[in-house]
Design a protein around this motif. Structure first.
Motif, PDB file in Angstrom:
ATOM      1  N   GLU A  97      30.623  10.629  16.287  1.00  7.73           N
ATOM      2  CA  GLU A  97      29.480  10.161  15.530  1.00  7.73           C
ATOM      3  C   GLU A  97      29.397  10.892  14.183  1.00  7.73           C
ATOM      4  N   PRO A  98      28.805  10.240  13.197  1.00  8.88           N
ATOM      5  CA  PRO A  98      28.714  10.869  11.869  1.00  8.88           C
ATOM      6  C   PRO A  98      27.952  12.172  11.918  1.00  8.88           C
ATOM      7  N   ASN A  99      28.368  13.132  11.166  1.00  4.05           N
ATOM      8  CA  ASN A  99      27.718  14.425  11.078  1.00  4.05           C
ATOM      9  C   ASN A  99      27.869  14.961   9.666  1.00  4.05           C
ATOM     10  N   GLN A 100      27.744  16.246   9.531  1.00  9.54           N
ATOM     11  CA  GLN A 100      27.826  16.826   8.184  1.00  9.54           C
ATOM     12  C   GLN A 100      29.210  16.703   7.562  1.00  9.54           C
ATOM     13  N   ASP A 101      30.219  16.315   8.383  1.00 11.52           N
ATOM     14  CA  ASP A 101      31.555  16.093   7.801  1.00 11.52           C
ATOM     15  C   ASP A 101      31.527  14.968   6.777  1.00 11.52           C
ATOM     16  N   TRP A 102      30.620  14.018   6.945  1.00 10.79           N
ATOM     17  CA  TRP A 102      30.488  12.947   5.952  1.00 10.79           C
ATOM     18  C   TRP A 102      30.194  13.544   4.570  1.00 10.79           C
ATOM     19  N   ALA A 103      29.256  14.409   4.519  1.00  7.98           N
ATOM     20  CA  ALA A 103      28.874  15.001   3.233  1.00  7.98           C
ATOM     21  C   ALA A 103      30.028  15.779   2.616  1.00  7.98           C
ATOM     22  N   ARG A 104      30.669  16.608   3.441  1.00  6.90           N
ATOM     23  CA  ARG A 104      31.815  17.378   2.920  1.00  6.90           C
ATOM     24  C   ARG A 104      32.931  16.441   2.448  1.00  6.90           C
ATOM     25  N   PHE A 105      33.159  15.380   3.209  1.00  4.23           N
ATOM     26  CA  PHE A 105      34.233  14.430   2.877  1.00  4.23           C
ATOM     27  C   PHE A 105      34.003  13.825   1.481  1.00  4.23           C
ATOM     28  N   PHE A 106      32.803  13.320   1.257  1.00  2.00           N
ATOM     29  CA  PHE A 106      32.535  12.650  -0.030  1.00  2.00           C
ATOM     30  C   PHE A 106      32.479  13.645  -1.185  1.00  2.00           C
ATOM     31  N   VAL A 107      31.971  14.852  -0.905  1.00  2.00           N
ATOM     32  CA  VAL A 107      31.927  15.856  -1.981  1.00  2.00           C
ATOM     33  C   VAL A 107      33.335  16.268  -2.384  1.00  2.00           C
ATOM     34  N   VAL A 108      34.168  16.555  -1.359  1.00  2.00           N
ATOM     35  CA  VAL A 108      35.524  17.020  -1.657  1.00  2.00           C
ATOM     36  C   VAL A 108      36.342  15.927  -2.329  1.00  2.00           C
ATOM     37  N   TYR A 109      36.350  14.729  -1.756  1.00  2.00           N
ATOM     38  CA  TYR A 109      37.188  13.675  -2.325  1.00  2.00           C
ATOM     39  C   TYR A 109      36.588  13.087  -3.600  1.00  2.00           C
ATOM     40  N   GLY A 110      35.257  13.024  -3.683  1.00  2.00           N
ATOM     41  CA  GLY A 110      34.644  12.545  -4.918  1.00  2.00           C
ATOM     42  C   GLY A 110      34.870  13.501  -6.072  1.00  2.00           C
ATOM     43  N   GLY A 111      34.526  14.777  -5.854  1.00  2.00           N
ATOM     44  CA  GLY A 111      34.734  15.771  -6.905  1.00  2.00           C
ATOM     45  C   GLY A 111      36.197  16.005  -7.195  1.00  2.00           C
ATOM     46  N   GLY A 112      37.009  16.055  -6.132  1.00  2.00           N
ATOM     47  CA  GLY A 112      38.447  16.266  -6.322  1.00  2.00           C
ATOM     48  C   GLY A 112      39.088  15.137  -7.109  1.00  2.00           C
ATOM     49  N   ALA A 113      38.659  13.900  -6.804  1.00  2.00           N
ATOM     50  CA  ALA A 113      39.217  12.758  -7.528  1.00  2.00           C
ATOM     51  C   ALA A 113      38.893  12.846  -9.015  1.00  2.00           C
ATOM     52  N   PHE A 114      37.626  13.194  -9.340  1.00  2.00           N
ATOM     53  CA  PHE A 114      37.234  13.288 -10.757  1.00  2.00           C
ATOM     54  C   PHE A 114      38.050  14.358 -11.483  1.00  2.00           C
ATOM     55  N   ILE A 115      38.161  15.538 -10.866  1.00  2.00           N
ATOM     56  CA  ILE A 115      38.879  16.647 -11.514  1.00  2.00           C
ATOM     57  C   ILE A 115      40.363  16.322 -11.669  1.00  2.00           C
ATOM     58  N   ILE A 116      40.970  15.844 -10.593  1.00  2.00           N
ATOM     59  CA  ILE A 116      42.411  15.579 -10.623  1.00  2.00           C
ATOM     60  C   ILE A 116      42.747  14.453 -11.599  1.00  2.00           C
ATOM     61  N   ILE A 117      41.955  13.391 -11.586  1.00  2.00           N
ATOM     62  CA  ILE A 117      42.233  12.272 -12.496  1.00  2.00           C
ATOM     63  C   ILE A 117      42.058  12.697 -13.954  1.00  2.00           C
ATOM     64  N   SER A 118      41.055  13.518 -14.241  1.00  2.00           N
ATOM     65  CA  SER A 118      40.863  14.015 -15.620  1.00  2.00           C
ATOM     66  C   SER A 118      42.047  14.870 -16.065  1.00  2.00           C
ATOM     67  N   LEU A 119      42.500  15.761 -15.172  1.00  2.00           N
ATOM     68  CA  LEU A 119      43.644  16.615 -15.517  1.00  2.00           C
ATOM     69  C   LEU A 119      44.923  15.793 -15.660  1.00  2.00           C
ATOM     70  N   LEU A 120      45.062  14.754 -14.839  1.00  2.00           N
ATOM     71  CA  LEU A 120      46.229  13.883 -14.964  1.00  2.00           C
ATOM     72  C   LEU A 120      46.218  13.145 -16.309  1.00  2.00           C
ATOM     73  N   GLY A 121      45.022  12.798 -16.785  1.00  2.00           N
ATOM     74  CA  GLY A 121      44.931  12.172 -18.111  1.00  2.00           C
ATOM     75  C   GLY A 121      45.421  13.097 -19.205  1.00  2.00           C
TER      76      GLY A 121
END
Length: 346
Positions: free
Chosen positions: A258-282
């Motif tokens: 069942e959903p738990n606090q892993d949802w929050a960690r998942f979206f924070v890590v992949y959301g923030g990570g995606a923004f940082i990595i894509i900016s650096l790749l640019g």
């Protein structure tokens, strides 16, 4: 009050150095023109022939070359002799030449003969950007008594000199590479009265170009350079795809229950990570683009010490662009590896 004034448009204008004379009552008289300070009378028909001969309109033909030429003083000397050799088959009434060397900071030297040009100061530290050879010929072709005027202009350009100018003017690298590669390194223009004679000059210049030493230009590099402006965006999109792909593969591992606090960690890590990595790749993609656009092809005019120093600087800049390209590629690879390891942070 009694004077009759002509409208301005009807007032008779008389040239400063000439005056038309002749009697209107004597139909047999020949109108004449007074020429020069001595007011020498010259038949008007003769004066008109001279005027049209000097100022008469001519046609023009031009050809440009984008070869990466490596021009030494001896090559310019060969061009001079090749142009003049063509005059051996024609009756040249009058001829002259002007050789102009354009240096950095809009400085130039002009020589009224090739013999004077041979005395050019080869110890000068001011590199040359352009050399222009201009020939004026008055040629009387076979069977024609009146001479015809021909102007042959050969323009030679140093690409390393252009790149140095762009560096001084802070021209962006993406504009610099495309402009330098598209700029002609050699150009000939012939103002002519007879196309057959003009074609001889064009063919002589074309033959000279074929004999000049050149540096090879990779067709693959030219193709990649024409598409290089897509690289930063393509790298960012690729990075976004990598992040999304690894995010999807991680869903089953973290959300089997069942959903738990892993949802929050998942979206924070992949959301923030995606923004940082894509900016650096640019940023990495932009570095790769600048390296490709700025990668120089050696093409120069070597006349003095300043040209030698510029060629040495060119070799250094070439190594710098290779280093920038390599770092950009390595950075892109490292960021994509980091994207595949984001789940370790959850």
């Amino acid at each position: 009050m009694g004077q009759h004034l002509q409208p301005p448009g009807l007032q008779k204008r008389v040239p400063d150095m000439t005056q038309i004379i002749g009697s209107n009552n004597d139909r047999n008289s020949t109108p004449e023109v007074l020429v020069g300070d001595g007011a020498t009378p010259v038949p008007i028909k003769f004066y008109q022939d001279i005027y049209h001969q000097i100022t008469g309109r001519t046609e023009q033909i031009q050809r440009r070359y984008k070869d990466s030429t490596l021009i030494e003083f001896g090559d310019i000397e060969q061009l001079y002799y090749k142009i003049n050799q063509l005059c051996d088959v024609h009756h040249v009434v009058v001829s002259n030449e002007i050789i102009t060397v354009f240096h950095e900071k809009d400085r130039k030297e002009q020589f009224t003969s090739f013999e004077r040009f041979k005395l050019y100061n080869t110890n000068s530290a001011s590199h040359c950007r352009t050399v222009v050879l201009k020939f004026n010929f008055s040629i009387a072709p076979a069977g024609i008594r009146k001479p015809q005027e021909y102007v042959v202009t050969a323009k030679l350009t140093s690409r390393v000199g252009l790149m140095k100018q762009f560096d001084e003017d802070d021209i962006p690298s993406f504009m610099r590479g495309h402009f330098v590669e598209s700029a002609p390194t050699a150009e000939i223009t012939v103002d002519y009265a007879d196309y057959v004679v003009a074609r001889g000059f064009m063919e002589a210049f074309d033959e000279w170009i074929k004999g000049v030493k050149k540096s090879s230009t990779s067709k693959l590099l030219l193709f990649i350079r024409s598409q290089s402006h897509y690289i930063p965006e393509a790298v960012r999109i690729f990075g976004a795809i990598v992040v999304a792909m690894f995010a999807l593969t991680s869903v089953d591992d973290f959300f089997a229950s069942e959903p738990n606090q892993d949802w929050a960690r998942f979206f924070v890590v992949y959301g923030g990570g995606a923004f940082i990595i894509i900016s650096l790749l640019g940023i990495a993609g932009s570095a790769i683009e600048r390296a490709i656009d700025g990668f120089p092809t050696l093409s120069y005019i070597h006349l003095n010490k300043g040209d030698e120093l510029l060629i040495s600087e060119f070799n250094d800049s070439k190594r710098n662009e290779i280093m920038r390209f390599t770092l950009g590629c390595l950075s892109g690879i490292a960021l994509n590896i980091a994207a595949s390891r984001l789940e370790k942070l959850i």
